[in-house]
Design an enzyme around this catalytic site. Structure first.
Site, mmCIF file in Angstrom:
data_model
loop_
_atom_site.group_PDB
_atom_site.id
_atom_site.type_symbol
_atom_site.label_atom_id
_atom_site.label_comp_id
_atom_site.label_asym_id
_atom_site.label_seq_id
_atom_site.Cartn_x
_atom_site.Cartn_y
_atom_site.Cartn_z
ATOM 1 N N CYS A 158 13.885 11.067 6.461
ATOM 2 C CA CYS A 158 13.886 10.527 7.794
ATOM 3 C C CYS A 158 14.924 10.827 8.526
ATOM 4 O O CYS A 158 15.067 10.873 9.868
ATOM 5 C CB CYS A 158 13.255 8.892 7.998
ATOM 6 N N GLU A 168 9.864 15.960 14.581
ATOM 7 C CA GLU A 168 10.173 16.126 13.296
ATOM 8 C C GLU A 168 9.438 16.974 12.440
ATOM 9 O O GLU A 168 8.083 16.956 12.374
ATOM 10 C CB GLU A 168 10.101 14.645 12.880
ATOM 11 N N LYS A 198 0.779 -1.132 -0.014
ATOM 12 C CA LYS A 198 -0.032 -0.090 0.026
ATOM 13 C C LYS A 198 0.846 1.256 0.173
ATOM 14 O O LYS A 198 1.789 1.720 1.107
ATOM 15 C CB LYS A 198 -0.959 -0.027 1.275
#
Ligand code: NAD
Length: 495
Positions: A296, A395, A185
């Site tokens: 990331c 973040e 997905k």
């Protein structure tokens, strides 16, 4: 696709791919796929839900049980995986353009980094799979204990939008090479290249049902996959918030293996005895603004030793204009568009919070290129950041660098480790003792010394703490997609 109107000529098929066929969602629903480059509608994409996930998992299960893929000799799977990698490269320009239009990264990097890395990853795991041996345990001579590894079964894969092809390939390549069937997905924000990858996998000879793609939103298509009773393993890359839910869903359903690669707030530590300050500056600036800061492992907390901070920032500010956002389709552009309006607004909110909490804005801070209809943010640097400020703790996932300072090694290790994350870190020093000592003390899955950009498929990638559980890349990734089995064989020896 080399001519200038190539973007207009690209045709997209937003249907999901289940059991070897492109299909609409069972509900008939679709959602708009908008380009962040200029806000144009690229296509509509199947809005899959539980019924579609069930169909994809059933196809994957059938493929696994009749052994059409896992039953092939490793050398056969290898040949097909290598063909798959070759096809990705053969369609490299089309895939790069699609990635750029879908999620906004500069086409130059989409081709040189994303397409090449994804193809390399698929080739590497394909090549590896017929070179791995099982084990025989050193037991007493009255028995033989075979320790073998086999595929887990049906693997669900859920990935984010920042490196759509690379994130998908880090999971599907070892999972497929090991003989599993996969239901992928992709993010609803970047679904198009995953669908093309699945088309090309079929063309390469991966049998129908082995690699399926369901498109759609997280709660509608991702959750049914994570909760599915017939999925044996769920491999997730995305935010820590959703990653936690993935582990809960695995526990609530069939205790499927759950692997999560999550967020980061990586510290980049520059000591006054840094061997090459210009290189450190280039890496600090280049790595936070690469991919619009949507990485990331971006070194978003820059710790500079107090005595060289002024000099460091002066050099850094000179580099910033080169990162002014531009048209991602222009091959000269090195910083493109933010993936969508929601993410752009999130980044702008973080910038506001930095200012309101007392950080000093040195560069950027605003939306850019509004006239294009796309979503762009200026490369932004804050000085005077404290570790307890929101922009140092959370973040941002955008082109925002927080600069902090420190006095000595123990101070900076303490500050660096004061984070819920532990994905990457870097230390710049010419003192080998300091380099080793600090690297050892940092709580991070990867620590760089005197560079930030080394990367290779041969090394594991993943984090400590809330940066996730498990490692992508390298031979270690096979651990996630294989089960270890012990077979005891009695030996009544005649001699
Ligand atoms: P996200 O968590 O919002 O979404 C990731 C994926 O999960 C998407 O496909 C989304 O549709 C799906 N999802 C969302 N809600 C879900 C639910 N309830 N159930 C099941 N699936 C659901 O993250 P994002 O915004 O797409 O990506 C950015 C995040 O990914 C950042 O935190 C970044 O650090 C992280 N990331 C980590 C790595 C790594 O290797 N550690 C690599 C790339 C990105």
């Amino acid at each position: 696709m080399k001519n200038e109107d190539a973007p207009q000529k690209l045709q997209f098929d937003g249907r999901s791919l289940i059991n070897g066929k492109r299909v609409h969602a069972v509900s008939g629903e679709a959602f708009d796929c908008i380009s962040p480059v200029d806000g144009r509608l690229l296509t509509t994409v199947a809005r899959c839900g539980e019924a579609d996930v069930n169909a994809a998992v059933a196809a994957a299960r059938d493929a696994f049980e009749d052994r059409r893929w896992c039953g092939l000799a490793p050398a056969q799977r290898k040949r097909i995986m290598i063909r798959f990698a070759d096809l990705l490269l053969a369609h490299g320009d089309e895939l790069a353009l699609t990635e750029t239009l879908d999620m906004g990264k500069p086409v130059k990097y989409a081709r040189a980094v994303d397409v090449n890395s994804a193809a390399n990853c698929i080739r590497w795991y394909g090549e590896a799979v017929d070179k791995i041996y099982d084990e025989i345990a050193p037991t007493a001579s009255t028995a033989l204990a075979l320790i073998t590894r086999g595929p887990v079964g049906v693997v669900g894969v859920i990935v984010p939008w920042n490196y759509p092809m690379i994130m998908a390939s880090w999971k599907i390549a070892p999972a497929l090479a090991a003989g599993n069937s996969v239901v992928l997905k992709p993010s609803e924000k970047s679904p198009l290249t995953a669908l093309r990858m699945a088309d090309l996998a079929l063309e390469a000879g991966i049998p129908p049902g082995v690699f399926n793609v369901v498109t759609g939103y997280g709660p509608e298509a991702g959750s049914p996959l994570a909760l599915h009773m017939d999925v044996d393993c769920i491999a997730f890359t995305g935010s820590t918030r959703v990653g936690k839910q993935i582990h809960v869903m695995a526990g609530q359903s069939n205790l499927k293996r759950a692997w999560t690669e999550l967020g980061g707030k990586s510290p980049n530590i520059v000591f006054a005895d840094c061997p090459n300050l210009d290189k450190a500056v280039e890496a600090a600036v280049g790595s936070i603004f690469f991919n619009q800061g949507e990485s990331c492992n971006a070194p978003s907390r820059l710790f500079v030793e107090e005595s060289i901070k002024e000099q460091f920032l002066e050099k850094a500010l000179k580099l910033v204009p080169a990162y002014a956002p531009g048209n991602p389709l222009d091959k000269a552009t090195i910083m493109g568009a933010i993936v969508d309006q929601t993410q752009m607004n999130t980044v702008l909110r973080y910038i506001e919070s930095g200012m309101s909490e007392g950080a000093r804005l040195l560069a950027g801070g605003e939306q850019a290129l509004q006239e294009t209809g796309g979503y762009y943010v200026q490369p932004t640097i804050f000085d005077g950041v404290r570790n307890d400020m929101t922009i140092a703790r959370e973040e941002i996932f955008g082109p925002v660098l927080s600069v902090l300072s420190f006095t000595d090694a123990s101070d900076v290790v303490r500050q660096s480790n004061q984070s819920v994350y532990g994905l990457q870190a870097a230390v710049w020093t010419r003192d080998i003792n300091k380099a080793h000592g600090v690297a050892r003390a940092l709580r991070a899955g990867t620590v760089h010394v005197n560079q930030y950009d080394e990367d290779d498929i041969t090394v594991p990638f993943g984090g400590f703490r809330q940066s996730g559980i498990g490692r992508d890349k390298s031979l270690h990734a096979f651990d996630k997609y294989t089960e270890t089995k012990t077979t005891w064989i009695r030996i009544d020896s005649p001699v």
